[in-house]
Design a protein around this motif. Structure first.
Motif, PDB file in Angstrom:
ATOM      1  N   THR A 132       0.855  -1.184   0.000  1.00  0.00           N
ATOM      2  CA  THR A 132       0.000   0.000   0.000  1.00  0.00           C
ATOM      3  C   THR A 132       0.891   1.233   0.000  1.00  0.00           C
ATOM      4  N   PHE A 133       0.449   2.240  -0.743  1.00  0.00           N
ATOM      5  CA  PHE A 133       1.219   3.474  -0.871  1.00  0.00           C
ATOM      6  C   PHE A 133       0.301   4.673  -0.725  1.00  0.00           C
ATOM      7  N   GLU A 134       0.741   5.657   0.047  1.00  0.00           N
ATOM      8  CA  GLU A 134       0.058   6.940   0.058  1.00  0.00           C
ATOM      9  C   GLU A 134       0.634   7.722  -1.120  1.00  0.00           C
ATOM     10  N   ILE A 135      -0.229   8.137  -2.017  1.00  0.00           N
ATOM     11  CA  ILE A 135       0.239   8.821  -3.220  1.00  0.00           C
ATOM     12  C   ILE A 135      -0.420  10.188  -3.346  1.00  0.00           C
ATOM     13  N   SER A 136       0.171  11.038  -4.147  1.00  0.00           N
ATOM     14  CA  SER A 136      -0.459  12.306  -4.502  1.00  0.00           C
ATOM     15  C   SER A 136      -0.339  12.462  -6.005  1.00  0.00           C
ATOM     16  N   PHE A 137      -1.097  13.363  -6.540  1.00  0.00           N
ATOM     17  CA  PHE A 137      -1.133  13.555  -7.984  1.00  0.00           C
ATOM     18  C   PHE A 137      -0.276  14.748  -8.365  1.00  0.00           C
ATOM     19  N   LEU A 138       0.273  14.693  -9.555  1.00  0.00           N
ATOM     20  CA  LEU A 138       1.108  15.779 -10.071  1.00  0.00           C
ATOM     21  C   LEU A 138       0.440  16.412 -11.273  1.00  0.00           C
TER      22      LEU A 138
END
Length: 168
Positions: A132-138
């Motif tokens: 699992t990964f906490e991601i953000s958008f670019l």
């Protein structure tokens, strides 16, 4: 959108791209690919805006129906993310990772910790390995900038995509 956080769940399930395309209906190939990608991006942005305003956000990935039929555990992950408060939830590309967008960063972190500990209520033996990964958008500009910084010593000029300084 680029400040929005999401949880990406990458299970140990392989969804071959060729199978995913075979399972698609003919209607996908009747729409130009660029329009399909653009409309999917618009759906995501619209769903995030709706979720941030308290409305239910939703989106649709054409591959999901066929891939979830072949790999029901992926559909179960998507359902778990929805029950955990993510909106929207979708599969990445032709599979097999699933992401859910959270408007509350603390809630996302609690959900990630719970998933890491419990594997969605199943034992590690039942589900195999899962990350699992906490991601953000670019934004596109941020994406290009990040690549340029990472490849700076190996590229020349400001063209996109970057050009290798080693190419002849």
């Amino acid at each position: 959108l680029h400040r929005t956080k999401a949880l990406l769940i990458a299970p140990e399930v392989h969804s071959p791209t060729a199978e995913a395309y075979r399972d698609l209906s003919v209607r996908l190939t009747s729409i130009p690919l660029q329009n399909k990608l653009f409309s999917f991006q618009q759906e995501i942005w619209q769903a995030v805006s709706q979720a941030e305003s308290g409305a239910l956000g939703s989106t649709h990935n054409d591959f999901e129906e066929g891939v979830f039929a072949r790999h029901p555990e992926l559909g179960q992950i998507a359902d778990w993310l929805i029950r955990s408060g993510a909106q929207p939830v979708a599969m990445t590309g032709s599979g097999s990772s699933i992401f859910g967008i959270f408007t509350d960063r603390e809630r996302l972190r609690r959900i990630k910790t719970a998933r890491d500990k419990s594997a969605g209520g199943k034992s590690k033996k039942e589900i195999g390995s899962e990350q699992t990964f906490e991601i953000s958008f670019l934004s596109r500009a941020q994406y290009h900038s990040a690549w340029r910084r990472a490849l700076k010593q190996h590229t020349k000029g400001d063209l996109w995509p970057p050009r290798s300084r080693y190419a002849r």
